[in-house]
Design a protein around this motif. Structure first.
Motif, PDB file in Angstrom:
ATOM      1  N   THR A  62       0.829  -1.212   0.000  1.00 60.05           N
ATOM      2  CA  THR A  62       0.000   0.000   0.000  1.00 60.05           C
ATOM      3  C   THR A  62       0.858   1.255   0.000  1.00 60.05           C
ATOM      4  OG1 THR A  62      -1.735  -1.167   1.230  1.00 60.05           O
ATOM      5  CG2 THR A  62      -1.813   1.243   1.250  1.00 60.05           C
ATOM      6  N   VAL A  72      -7.301  -6.588  -5.838  1.00 66.35           N
ATOM      7  CA  VAL A  72      -7.540  -7.236  -4.556  1.00 66.35           C
ATOM      8  C   VAL A  72      -8.143  -8.620  -4.801  1.00 66.35           C
ATOM      9  CG1 VAL A  72      -8.785  -7.124  -2.361  1.00 66.35           C
ATOM     10  CG2 VAL A  72      -7.824  -5.040  -3.367  1.00 66.35           C
ATOM     11  N   CYS A  83      -9.665  -2.917   0.884  1.00 70.21           N
ATOM     12  CA  CYS A  83     -10.000  -1.797  -0.005  1.00 70.21           C
ATOM     13  C   CYS A  83      -9.981  -0.470   0.747  1.00 70.21           C
ATOM     14  CB  CYS A  83     -11.380  -2.008  -0.638  1.00 70.21           C
ATOM     15  SG  CYS A  83     -11.423  -3.314  -1.866  1.00 70.21           S
ATOM     16  N   LEU A  86      -6.420   0.683   1.042  1.00 71.78           N
ATOM     17  CA  LEU A  86      -5.853   1.128  -0.226  1.00 71.78           C
ATOM     18  C   LEU A  86      -6.437   2.457  -0.683  1.00 71.78           C
ATOM     19  CD1 LEU A  86      -5.834  -2.335  -1.984  1.00 71.78           C
ATOM     20  CD2 LEU A  86      -3.809  -0.946  -1.562  1.00 71.78           C
ATOM     21  N   VAL A  93      -8.234   1.009  -7.181  1.00 75.61           N
ATOM     22  CA  VAL A  93      -8.507  -0.358  -6.735  1.00 75.61           C
ATOM     23  C   VAL A  93      -9.466  -1.079  -7.677  1.00 75.61           C
ATOM     24  CG1 VAL A  93      -9.531  -1.784  -4.914  1.00 75.61           C
ATOM     25  CG2 VAL A  93      -8.125   0.193  -4.304  1.00 75.61           C
ATOM     26  N   CYS A  95     -11.343  -4.583  -7.151  1.00 75.27           N
ATOM     27  CA  CYS A  95     -11.566  -5.589  -6.114  1.00 75.27           C
ATOM     28  C   CYS A  95     -12.427  -6.727  -6.621  1.00 75.27           C
ATOM     29  CB  CYS A  95     -12.230  -4.950  -4.894  1.00 75.27           C
ATOM     30  SG  CYS A  95     -12.563  -6.119  -3.559  1.00 75.27           S
TER      31      CYS A  95
END
Length: 321
Positions: A62, A72, A83, A86, A93, A95
């Motif tokens: 991170t 992710v 999340c 981040l 991101v 995810c």
């Protein structure tokens, strides 16, 4: 613009995502780092995929200033905190689905992305396959007329730690929603069975009513069926054969359209995982345009999916872990 990816998690789906990106998108994408709580496992992952940086703690990745966007691929119950960390650090991101375990968590992540002006998207990879683009184009053009009904089936025997609605049922949910313009139905009902040991849902039937129109779906991790999907309209139909969530072929009013995936000798854990490169390139295009949300998988869709995943668990009286 060549975007630099970091990978959260060294599991099966992270392997497939990384393999797809490295196989198809090397000109404009690079996997710069991977993080895993098990440093040894992370090093094995890095060695396999020629990734230069390995971290034994997610916070270290991170804080890496050279990472543009993070994929992710951790366990579902960790998505929210991963999340949140981040996005709070100003990272873009992507995810894996399902995004979170509650509507409130999803809303919090969206707000965090807005506050930090960073891109955030649920990795609903199905929506980026050319077949899905063809379906949406056909629905918009009216080639099958007004949609009257839709159905989908995802029943595949799976051992181990798999949640029904979260990892399997989400695919049938997103398909039914797409058939009706991602609109919220008037009536939503789910019935199913759960594990006596874990109380996690293992199979379910879903019914959605839109006025005088209906959408139905079945999902299960207990047994395997023909996993196809169908949309019926006043002028015709759309049919996706086996593996409707990652398709390479669709039949529209008797005409078959094929969109083969690039050939590769690489090994994947899941069916048609080469198609993960479609969503990765979409992320890059969004970043190039300065977008913080996707027009293909918008935050509004993620919110609807989260709401109905919670409804399924509530109506089946199932746990999510």
């Amino acid at each position: 613009m060549k975007i630099r990816w970091g990978i959260f998690g060294a599991g099966k789906i992270s392997n497939d995502f990384t393999t797809a990106v490295n196989s198809q998108l090397k000109e404009n994408h690079t996997i710069l780092a991977v993080a895993s709580r098990d440093l040894g496992r992370g090093q094995q992952f890095a060695d396999k995929h020629n990734i230069p940086r390995v971290y034994g703690a997610y916070v270290d990745l991170t804080e890496d200033p050279d990472i543009d966007v993070v994929y992710v691929g951790t366990h579902i119950e960790n998505h929210y905190k991963d999340c949140l960390q981040l996005l709070g650090a100003g990272k873009h991101v992507l995810c894996e689905k399902p995004l979170t375990m509650s509507e409130e968590e999803t809303k919090t992540l969206i707000k965090e992305a807005q506050n930090h002006n960073v891109f955030f998207m649920e990795a609903l990879w199905s929506r980026f396959f050319p077949v899905y683009m063809k379906i949406k184009e056909s629905l918009a053009s009216g080639v099958i007329g007004e949609v009257l009904s839709a159905r989908a089936c995802f029943c595949k025997h799976v051992e181990g730690r798999v949640t029904g609605i979260g990892e399997i049922g989400i695919y049938v949910l997103q398909f039914l929603l797409m058939a009706f313009g991602d609109e919220t139905p008037d009536v939503f009902h789910a019935a199913g069975v759960r594990s006596a040991e874990t109380e996690v849902d293992e199979a379910g039937n879903i019914t959605m009513i839109y006025g005088d129109k209906m959408a139905t779906a079945q999902y299960s991790k207990q047994f395997t069926l023909n996993n196809d999907a169908f949309i019926a309209g006043t002028k015709g139909y759309i049919k996706i054969p086996e593996y409707f969530w990652c398709p390479t072929r669709v039949e529209i009013n008797g005409e078959t359209h094929e969109f083969p995936l690039p050939e590769t000798e690489k090994d994947f854990n899941y069916t048609n995982s080469m198609g993960l490169h479609y969503e990765a390139e979409h992320v890059r295009q969004c970043l190039l345009r300065g977008r913080i949300s996707s027009d293909v998988v918008p935050w509004s869709l993620s919110l609807i999916l989260t709401q109905f995943e919670c409804k399924v668990r509530s109506q089946i009286n199932a746990r999510y872990e």
